[in-house]
Design an enzyme around this catalytic site. Structure first.
Site, PDB file in Angstrom:
ATOM      1  N   GLU A 119       0.827  -1.225   0.000  1.00 24.38           N
ATOM      2  CA  GLU A 119       0.000   0.000   0.000  1.00 24.38           C
ATOM      3  C   GLU A 119       0.855   1.267   0.000  1.00 24.38           C
ATOM      4  OE1 GLU A 119      -2.966  -0.293   3.138  1.00 24.38           O
ATOM      5  OE2 GLU A 119      -4.013  -1.885   2.057  1.00 24.38           O
ATOM      6  N   GLU A 174      -5.358  -8.433  -0.343  1.00 24.46           N
ATOM      7  CA  GLU A 174      -6.035  -8.129   0.934  1.00 24.46           C
ATOM      8  C   GLU A 174      -7.492  -7.871   0.628  1.00 24.46           C
ATOM      9  OE1 GLU A 174      -4.627  -5.236   3.829  1.00 24.46           O
ATOM     10  OE2 GLU A 174      -2.554  -5.663   3.250  1.00 24.46           O
TER      11      GLU A 174
HETATM   12  O1  AHR Z   1      -5.089  -5.889   7.213  1.00 25.48           O
HETATM   13  C1  AHR Z   1      -4.980  -4.742   7.993  1.00 25.48           C
HETATM   14  C2  AHR Z   1      -4.257  -3.610   7.286  1.00 25.48           C
HETATM   15  O2  AHR Z   1      -5.068  -3.110   6.262  1.00 25.48           O
HETATM   16  C3  AHR Z   1      -2.964  -3.955   6.590  1.00 25.48           C
HETATM   17  O3  AHR Z   1      -1.864  -3.896   7.435  1.00 25.48           O
HETATM   18  C4  AHR Z   1      -2.858  -2.900   5.541  1.00 25.48           C
HETATM   19  O4  AHR Z   1      -2.113  -3.328   4.425  1.00 25.48           O
HETATM   20  C5  AHR Z   1      -4.292  -2.536   5.226  1.00 25.48           C
HETATM   21  O5  AHR Z   1      -4.487  -1.175   5.206  1.00 25.48           O
END
Ligand code: AHR
Length: 506
Positions: A173, A292
């Site tokens: 990110e 994610e």
């Molecule tokens: O999964 C929780 C967080 O969400 C992670 O660390 C990050 O990559 C995202 O913003």
């Protein structure tokens, strides 16, 4: 009662399914590692300190690949802190989650855990506080056989054989203002390219994923992917997508329309990646790593993201999932399967405690959250090739999407075993659904292997430590298979799985 129809044809297949879409994520965050997968004092701990109750549930969940070690944590992490004798490892401030990191669990422990569970690792290199130099060294430590300072250091650490880690994320990110050492698209694209070049030189077999936008509503969404890929298109294999679903209006119908929006999101990123290819007159196709995704909105206040006093393994974002969350997770899995031609990896974030399908208590039990079930069933039964679905269903209008069919489905067929799995949501919240399924070219003597439903009359029902089986899958007795036709009855607001096998080839 509503009537729907689903038609699939063996000749109309979309793609083979990459089983890495059933991935999960272990971050050094909250209690995902410590008192999640690793708790040496727990009664179920094995000789490595891994909770065997959690390993049993992770096995049942069916995760095929696990991303590690972060997440936002990654962007301040020194891999060197987490290897070698445990008593020599430094205790550090984790600036991402304002916690204390003891480093008692690191790369070799994670790899041991992956080997025990027979899952593939998905590693990430820190492109926040560090960069290409650290990345090449870390890869040499992990994957080079022997005879160099870092590969021999790994061997001194008791790991003789190289880890052979194939899948690597280039940072995390990097567009996010919350990220340690956030970068512009040009800064990140350049570093991703140079890091990828070094990593491929150390080990040409690696697969590399560049960071896409950290969410769909980032102001630079789309432009970020375009610019980043302009720099590193030739060097990377994947672009990442991240998305966390919310239910801001507390409306189940609106919430479940997110399934359609996720499909749009995927197709938009494919379009951006392919437009970069077009500008270069390249036949190469960048694949998508949706590394994610999950539901995350109830445990989202500032206090849930960090706690004062630099605690060790605090309770952070321990979202408790309900029945409607399980429906959404099922719908998201259907969308991932229906985009199998471009989505080749995906990670439900995370695995344990931190927005996890598995919950634990330190020293206590482990249990399955509601979202566990659609994931475990999809991972168990989806093998082979994804077939294109023709869906004939009444639909509803959502604020965010004009036409949302009540039936949402994916069909996966395995030529080798003859098995076909149908995954379906009934998004009608008050009417049950009578579905007619026509299977063409898959054999005319199908027999039922399994029919499962996940249903609860209360959309807000949850599984908790005190009541771990409130939401639980049952067999669906209202499924009839006749030759190559199936008639089934789906309850309102339900997730459904039908598995059949053809007894003869014709
Ligand atoms: O999964 C929780 C967080 O969400 C992670 O660390 C990050 O990559 C995202 O913003």
């Amino acid at each position: 009662m509503i009537a729907t129809r689903l038609v699939v044809d063996r000749d109309f297949d979309l793609s083979s399914l990459d089983r890495r879409i059933f991935g999960t994520f272990v971050e050094h965050m909250g209690r995902c590692v410590y008192s999640g997968i690793y708790e040496p004092d727990h009664p179920s701990a094995d000789e490595h300190g891994f909770r065997s109750d959690v390993m049993a549930l992770a096995r049942e969940l069916g995760s095929t690949i696990v991303r590690y070690p972060g997440g936002n944590f990654l962007s301040g992490y020194n891999w060197e802190d987490g290897v070698g004798p445990k008593e020599d490892r430094p205790v550090r401030l984790d600036l991402a989650w304002l916690s204390t990191e003891t480093n008692q669990f690191g790369t070799n422990e994670f790899m041991q855990w992956c080997r025990t569970l027979d899952v593939e690792p998905m590693f990430a290199v820190n492109l926040g506080t560090r960069g290409p130099d650290e990345a090449r060294h870390f890869l040499e430590y992990c994957n080079h056989p022997r005879g160099t300072a870092l590969s021999d250091l790994r061997r001194q650490h008791g790991v003789d054989e190289p880890h052979a880690i194939k899948f690597w994320c280039l940072g995390n990110e990097m567009d996010g203002p919350w990220q340690i050492c956030q970068k512009t698209a040009d800064e990140y694209g350049r570093i991703a390219k140079e890091t990828a070049k070094l990593m491929r030189t150390v080990d040409p077999s690696v697969e590399l994923a560049a960071c896409g936008s950290s969410k769909h509503d980032m102001p630079t969404y789309g432009a970020w992917e375009d610019r980043v890929l302009e720099h590193c298109f030739d060097e990377v294999d994947f672009i990442s997508l991240h998305h966390y679903f919310g239910n801001p209006h507390d409306s189940t119908a609106e919430y479940l329309a997110n399934v359609e929006l996720t499909d749009l999101f995927i197709k938009e990123i494919v379009a951006v990646a392919d437009s970069v290819a077009a500008r270069r007159h390249s036949a190469k196709r960048i694949m998508l790593s949706f590394d994610e995704w999950n539901v995350w909105y109830k445990a989202r206040s500032a206090e849930h993201r960090s706690q004062p006093g630099w605690p060790q393994a605090p309770r952070l974002i321990e979202e408790v999932y309900n029945h409607e969350d399980a429906l959404l997770v099922g719908g998201a899995l259907i969308t991932l399967m229906n985009n199998a031609d471009r989505v080749k990896a995906a990670c439900l974030a995370q695995l344990v405690n931190v927005i996890g399908p598995i919950m634990t208590e330190p020293g206590g039990p482990a249990w399955r959250q509601t979202i566990f079930f659609p994931f475990s069933q999809a991972s168990k039964y989806a093998h082979g090739r994804v077939l294109r679905c023709l869906i004939d269903s009444p639909s509803y209008r959502a604020d965010t999407f004009p036409e949302v069919p009540y039936l949402c489905a994916a069909v996966v067929h395995d030529d080798e075993s003859g098995q076909t799995a149908i995954f379906a949501l009934n998004r009608h919240l008050s009417e049950s659904q009578d579905i007619n399924i026509e299977l063409r070219g898959l054999g005319s003597q199908q027999r039922l292997v399994e029919a499962l439903e996940l249903y609860h009359p209360d959309m807000k029902a949850t599984n908790t430590q005190a009541s771990p089986d409130t939401v639980w899958p049952e067999s669906n007795a209202e499924v009839e298979v006749d030759g190559d036709r199936i008639k089934a009855h789906f309850k309102p607001g339900s997730w459904n799985v039908i598995v059949i096998n053809n007894t003869t080839r014709d």
